[in-house]
Write a protein that holds these residues in place. Sequence first.
Motif, mmCIF file in Angstrom:
data_model
loop_
_atom_site.group_PDB
_atom_site.id
_atom_site.type_symbol
_atom_site.label_atom_id
_atom_site.label_comp_id
_atom_site.label_asym_id
_atom_site.label_seq_id
_atom_site.Cartn_x
_atom_site.Cartn_y
_atom_site.Cartn_z
ATOM 1 N N VAL A 37 0.828 -1.205 0.000
ATOM 2 C CA VAL A 37 0.000 0.000 0.000
ATOM 3 C C VAL A 37 0.865 1.259 0.000
ATOM 4 O O VAL A 37 0.468 2.295 -0.536
ATOM 5 C CB VAL A 37 -0.953 -0.022 1.216
ATOM 6 C CG1 VAL A 37 -1.682 1.297 1.367
ATOM 7 C CG2 VAL A 37 -1.958 -1.154 1.067
ATOM 8 N N GLU A 40 1.667 5.280 3.731
ATOM 9 C CA GLU A 40 0.660 6.296 4.058
ATOM 10 C C GLU A 40 -0.068 5.877 5.321
ATOM 11 O O GLU A 40 -0.980 5.063 5.281
ATOM 12 C CB GLU A 40 -0.338 6.436 2.925
ATOM 13 C CG GLU A 40 0.241 7.105 1.696
ATOM 14 C CD GLU A 40 -0.802 7.217 0.606
ATOM 15 O OE1 GLU A 40 -1.838 7.871 0.843
ATOM 16 O OE2 GLU A 40 -0.597 6.620 -0.457
ATOM 17 N N ALA A 42 -2.176 7.317 7.256
ATOM 18 C CA ALA A 42 -3.609 7.605 7.348
ATOM 19 C C ALA A 42 -4.425 6.543 6.631
ATOM 20 O O ALA A 42 -5.420 6.032 7.152
ATOM 21 C CB ALA A 42 -3.894 8.983 6.756
ATOM 22 N N LEU A 43 -3.967 6.189 5.403
ATOM 23 C CA LEU A 43 -4.672 5.166 4.621
ATOM 24 C C LEU A 43 -4.610 3.824 5.341
ATOM 25 O O LEU A 43 -5.613 3.110 5.462
ATOM 26 C CB LEU A 43 -4.051 5.069 3.226
ATOM 27 C CG LEU A 43 -4.658 4.012 2.307
ATOM 28 C CD1 LEU A 43 -6.132 4.353 2.042
ATOM 29 C CD2 LEU A 43 -3.907 3.946 0.982
ATOM 30 N N LEU A 44 -3.406 3.474 5.815
ATOM 31 C CA LEU A 44 -3.235 2.184 6.501
ATOM 32 C C LEU A 44 -4.162 2.073 7.705
ATOM 33 O O LEU A 44 -4.811 1.050 7.901
ATOM 34 C CB LEU A 44 -1.780 2.023 6.962
ATOM 35 C CG LEU A 44 -0.817 1.442 5.946
ATOM 36 C CD1 LEU A 44 0.576 1.352 6.547
ATOM 37 C CD2 LEU A 44 -1.273 0.073 5.476
ATOM 38 N N LYS A 46 -6.861 3.485 8.188
ATOM 39 C CA LYS A 46 -8.256 3.408 7.765
ATOM 40 C C LYS A 46 -8.612 1.981 7.338
ATOM 41 O O LYS A 46 -9.696 1.482 7.651
ATOM 42 C CB LYS A 46 -8.498 4.385 6.614
ATOM 43 C CG LYS A 46 -9.959 4.672 6.369
ATOM 44 C CD LYS A 46 -10.132 5.980 5.605
ATOM 45 C CE LYS A 46 -11.565 6.176 5.135
ATOM 46 N NZ LYS A 46 -12.553 6.005 6.183
ATOM 47 N N ILE A 47 -7.711 1.320 6.604
ATOM 48 C CA ILE A 47 -8.035 -0.028 6.115
ATOM 49 C C ILE A 47 -7.655 -1.127 7.105
ATOM 50 O O ILE A 47 -7.981 -2.287 6.894
ATOM 51 C CB ILE A 47 -7.378 -0.314 4.739
ATOM 52 C CG1 ILE A 47 -5.853 -0.261 4.842
ATOM 53 C CG2 ILE A 47 -7.889 0.641 3.681
ATOM 54 C CD1 ILE A 47 -5.141 -0.748 3.597
#
Lengths: 218, 201
Positions: A37, A40, A42-44, A46-47
């Motif tokens: 991924v 990131e 923030a992205l991590l 989130k998922i």
Amino acid sequence: MSALLIRDLRLAMRAGGGFGLGLSFFLIVVVLIPFGVGPETALLSKIAPGVLWVAALLACLLSLDRIFALDFEDGSLDLLATSPLPLEGVAAVKALAHWLTTGLPLVLAAPVLGLLMSLPMAGFGPIVLSLLLGTPALSVIGAFGAALTVGIKRGGLLLSLLVLPLYVPTLIFGAEVARRGAEGQDYMTPLLMLAGISAAALALLPFASAAVLRVNLR
Amino acid sequence: MSNLTVARGGLPVLEGVSFALSAGRALVLRGPNGCGKTTLLRTVAGLQPAPVGEISLDREAMAYGAHADGLKATLTVQENLSFWAQAFGTDDVEAAIDSFNLDELRTRTAGTLSAGQKRRLGLARLLVTGRPVWILDEPTVSLDAWSVKLFAEVVRAHLAAGGMALLATHIDLGLEEAEELELAPFKAVSRLGDDFDEAFL
């Protein structure tokens, strides 16, 4: 009954028993995701709940075909079916042994891997709780699938196809608990649904597994 | 057992088989390969239903010994036997180990045993079940002459203690308590041809 549980746990711990197969798969998948991924945070974060749940589910799936197939191949299943142990009990104990060797280690490893996925602090409790309540359902549903495919050589593909749709409700509510928890929302409703699915699966599926085992042993 | 029909894959294999077992007696099933000995034994043991006929023996009294011994390769001889003893609610593992001369192999894992030793361990399982009726499918496969004699003695002792045995075997065990039943006359007549004709008439 306890003799069967002890035997299954002992077999899982010995060489080639498959203990740690699910756990190492879980570790590998979750360690690889951040590489894929990208960095990131923030992205991590989130998922993270969804990834942890999907990885746990696939790790569970990996060792399902061993539940009954090994006993079928060496003839123990015939002998167990003619022993005083009720086949319903055999199915339940085998699912329990699968959970103790696969599901429980996943529950314990999840917080550590949550750290790697930069799961928000508030999400640690819910992910552990949801896996603790959800993985027993994965084991008994999987044992039912394993019982359905027991006579088939290399039945792993068929087993996955049969079991995956049955896993979907557990996944939806389990991941929902973890997601809401991570975002700091109230997660009581999906948690109760998840607990309900697990309770129903635990109560009904050992009987269904025993019934299909009887047919498959003919 | 009266007027028993047994089927494999939906097709009848044997029809009208009737026999009786009594305490202290053994019945040896004879017949060429594929005549339905294993199917008959599995039906008697309750692993598959009989389309026609009645089995009056109590399933709770039976111990079934199949082609496969049901041994776990990574468990030791002792652990394998102890498990079955616990499953059947008995605890006399020592007598079984002595009877089949497994004392020296006690701590070896079952995976390292020879075929004949595995078979002896599989047969020792019958003793730990503590059940009076033995249903045995080819019990002497891969046993040497000495072990066959050992097995015959164990069966004789079991019968002398009031037990019963139903065996499918090709060799002569030298059991004077045994009666023989030839299965060939009970071979099911295939009705496939008749149905075929009717379908086309």
